[in-house]
Design an enzyme around this catalytic site. Structure first.
Site, PDB file in Angstrom:
ATOM      1  N   ASP A   4       1.290  -5.983  13.315  1.00 13.62           N
ATOM      2  CA  ASP A   4       0.784  -5.773  12.289  1.00 13.62           C
ATOM      3  C   ASP A   4       2.025  -4.345  12.287  1.00 13.62           C
ATOM      4  O   ASP A   4       1.481  -3.737  12.057  1.00 13.62           O
ATOM      5  CB  ASP A   4      -0.675  -5.059  12.274  1.00 13.62           C
ATOM      6  CG  ASP A   4      -0.835  -4.150  11.600  1.00 13.62           C
ATOM      7  OD1 ASP A   4      -0.329  -4.652   9.760  1.00 13.62           O
ATOM      8  OD2 ASP A   4      -1.656  -2.497  11.792  1.00 13.62           O
ATOM      9  N   TRP A  64       0.854  -0.894  -0.109  1.00 17.90           N
ATOM     10  CA  TRP A  64       0.106   0.184   0.272  1.00 17.90           C
ATOM     11  C   TRP A  64       0.915   1.473   0.407  1.00 17.90           C
ATOM     12  O   TRP A  64       0.053   2.249  -0.434  1.00 17.90           O
ATOM     13  CB  TRP A  64      -0.884   0.064   1.651  1.00 17.90           C
ATOM     14  CG  TRP A  64      -0.722  -0.507   2.313  1.00 17.90           C
ATOM     15  CD1 TRP A  64      -0.092  -1.525   3.068  1.00 17.90           C
ATOM     16  CD2 TRP A  64      -0.172   1.181   3.462  1.00 17.90           C
ATOM     17  NE1 TRP A  64       0.787  -0.915   4.571  1.00 17.90           N
ATOM     18  CE2 TRP A  64       0.742   0.050   4.413  1.00 17.90           C
ATOM     19  CE3 TRP A  64      -0.140   2.181   3.775  1.00 17.90           C
ATOM     20  CZ2 TRP A  64       1.418   1.007   6.174  1.00 17.90           C
ATOM     21  CZ3 TRP A  64       0.439   3.314   4.308  1.00 17.90           C
ATOM     22  CH2 TRP A  64       0.689   2.510   5.868  1.00 17.90           C
TER      23      TRP A  64
HETATM   24 CA   LIG Z   1      -1.502  -3.221   8.409  1.00 17.15          CA
END
Ligand SMILES: [Ca+2]
Ligand SMILES: [Ca+2]
Length: 562
Positions: A300, A240
């Site tokens: 994460d 991303w």
């Molecule tokens: Ca993430």
């Protein structure tokens, strides 16, 4: 005559390749595809910066504010800048006069994880190209704002979106996907920038097939080598943040996000190629090397941070300030780990990085627990306090590198989180986490810190602390560095010492990187202002601490008072 003028204004591959050196333009994200964010300009310097004043400011207008993370592009006296909610504006770069705007029609039900932001466009030929929150790419005529082509990246109702500035190199438009919290499949795509036609697709999750010119181009990795069962089918690793390209190695570098779901006990193994840097040959669409910062990521941490190539000791290297709190220096040609050190004060999950194996020295008891394991009750696993927090030692805000000082300027944050795991199964279009969390500051007096980092020694040469978390990027220009703060200031410091030499209040928080260019004999500095992004949405106790900050949406441009 008009036709000739039009032809001369076209952005070519050679112009993009030279972007870092040509000071009258900013043709690419990162001021050059290496993403060094360095300009050699010295017209504005520490001796005259007290005369740096606003030349103009332009409002994105409307009721659509929220996070503004765009880096402006400059070409032939025009500025191209994207705004929140998939908007793009063309402005006269000298006066701020609006030439045209395009507002993408967004459907109901888009699922951007981390605010309705966009990080900027790309220029090629007569086109300006940007990605949208409903996972499309739109190419517009630079002169008129007319849509020339539009292509779908993927299905927004499955969680896909797009927020990064596209990368153009070797005549290809290279993009990734956003949506790592929804079990999407991370990949890199290369298209013909003139038409949008797909050239190749390279998934970055083991087991998925790549394509080139419409034909199968080999499976990524070896199916089930590092993923159990069917988990790779919803494996995440969203690309991303977009990519960088190095003309010397001929490779494109993309960071990959967290594996899905966050609960790492559901996917025992390294989970390639999540939370990694992957180097792709644009000619073949194949992965040439990979380096995984966080195998079996359970926090994460993503691995999406930009890979910035540079020269040191006669070697072509690449550096990355990872969300996991470690700064990595790799050989840009083959991915060999040269150096790794923490750039934040606390890393609970690993004590360091083994330079021989390239793997982190994990602290097993600091991994959030298995809900069905020890300390779990089936519904919730053992909670741990982890640092950095998942918003990272550094997040999307890009660092800069100065070839003059040899230092990286890293917008770092000091925070931790309470995190625990929960059971989860994949459901299309639903958050795929299997975790709960609360972000907390580590220190009373600051969270953000701009750090000048020596990539050779790992030493922090200087730092400027900031009360709120830093969320904008950095510009290295001449002997200065510029960066913005959520409190609204655009600041400049001496690149060698960190001494603040100038600051200006823009009226809303800055979460975007500044740029600079020369036009008609004057040097300009521009930055987008508009508070938002992931911190107010996901920041837990930190979000509460900064909830007084106001939203906005404007471009500020500065030059020296004559
Ligand atoms: Ca993430
Ligand atoms: Ca340039």
């Amino acid at each position: 005559m008009a036709a000739t003028a039009h032809v001369s204004a076209q952005v070519t591959d050679a112009m993009i390749a030279n972007d870092a050196k040509t000071t009258d333009s900013v043709l690419s994200n990162g001021l050059g595809t290496q993403l060094q964010r360095h300009s050699p300009l010295t017209n504005i310097n520490a001796r005259n910066i007290n005369r740096l004043v606003p030349a103009w400011s332009m409002s994105f207008g409307g009721e659509k504010q929220r996070g503004q993370q765009s880096q402006p592009l400059i070409h032939k006296g025009k500025m191209f800048v994207t705004g929140s909610y998939s908007r793009i504006f063309a402005l006269d770069a000298k006066t701020g006069k609006k030439l045209w705007k395009y507002e993408h029609r967004l459907p109901e039900g888009i699922m951007p994880c981390c605010d309705v932001i966009n990080r900027g466009a790309a220029l090629y030929d007569n086109l300006v190209i940007f990605g949208t929150l409903d996972a499309q790419l739109v190419a517009l005529d630079q002169e008129t704002g007319r849509v020339v082509w539009r292509e779908r990246i993927d299905d927004y109702s499955a969680g896909y979106s797009y927020t990064a500035a596209p990368l153009i190199a070797e005549g290809l438009l290279m993009t990734g996907v956003s949506g790592g919290e929804f079990g999407v499949i991370g990949r890199v795509e290369a298209r013909d920038p003139k038409t949008g036609k797909m050239v190749w697709v390279r998934p970055v999750v083991e087991g998925h097939m790549g394509y080139k010119d419409g034909k199968e181009n080999g499976i990524t990795g070896t199916t089930n080598a590092s993923w159990p069962g069917e988990m790779w089918k919803t494996g995440g690793a969203a690309t991303w943040m977009g990519g960088s390209y190095d003309p010397k190695t001929g490779l494109a570098y993309f960071g990959t996000g967290n594996p899905g779901p966050w609960n790492s006990h559901l996917r025992k193994g390294d989970n390639l190629y999540s939370s990694s840097t992957v180097a792709i040959d644009p000619k073949t669409g194949q992965i040439v090397w990979h380096y995984q910062g966080t195998p079996n990521d359970g926090w994460d941490f993503d691995g999406t941070n930009e890979f910035v190539t540079f020269d040191m000791d006669g070697k072509r290297l690449g550096a990355k300030a990872d969300r996991n709190g470690f700064f990595y220096v790799l050989d840009a040609a083959n991915g060999k780990l040269e150096n790794a050190f923490p750039f934040v004060t606390k890393t609970t999950w690993a004590t360091g990085i083994d330079l021989k194996t390239g793997r982190p020295n994990f602290v097993p008891e600091n991994r959030p627990g298995d809900p069905s394991g020890e300390g779990g009750d089936g519904n919730k696993g053992k909670a741990v306090f982890a640092a950095p927090a998942f918003l990272g030692g550094k997040n999307q805000m890009p660092m800069a590198f100065s070839p003059k000082t040899g230092l990286f300027y890293v917008p770092a944050n000091e925070w931790g989180m309470e995190i625990w795991n929960e059971p989860i199964t994949y459901k299309k279009g639903a958050a795929y986490l299997g975790a709960g969390f609360t972000i907390k500051p580590l220190y009373d007096d600051y969270i953000g810190s701009l750090r000048a980092i020596n990539p050779k020694t790992g030493k922090i040469e200087w730092e400027v602390k900031n009360e709120a978390p830093l969320w904008g990027g950095v510009l290295s220009v001449g002997d200065l560095v510029f960066w913005g703060t959520p409190e609204g200031y655009l600041k400049a410091a001496d690149a060698k010492t960190g001494k603040i030499v100038w600051q200006f209040q823009t009226g809303s928080g800055i979460v975007a990187p500044p740029v600079t260019w020369m036009q008609d004999g004057e040097q300009y500095i521009s930055v987008v202002s508009g508070w938002g992004g992931a911190v107010p949405l996901w920041g837990g106790e930190v979000a509460k601490k900064v909830n007084f900050l106001e939203q906005g949406g404007s471009v500020w441009t500065f030059k020296l008072l004559k």
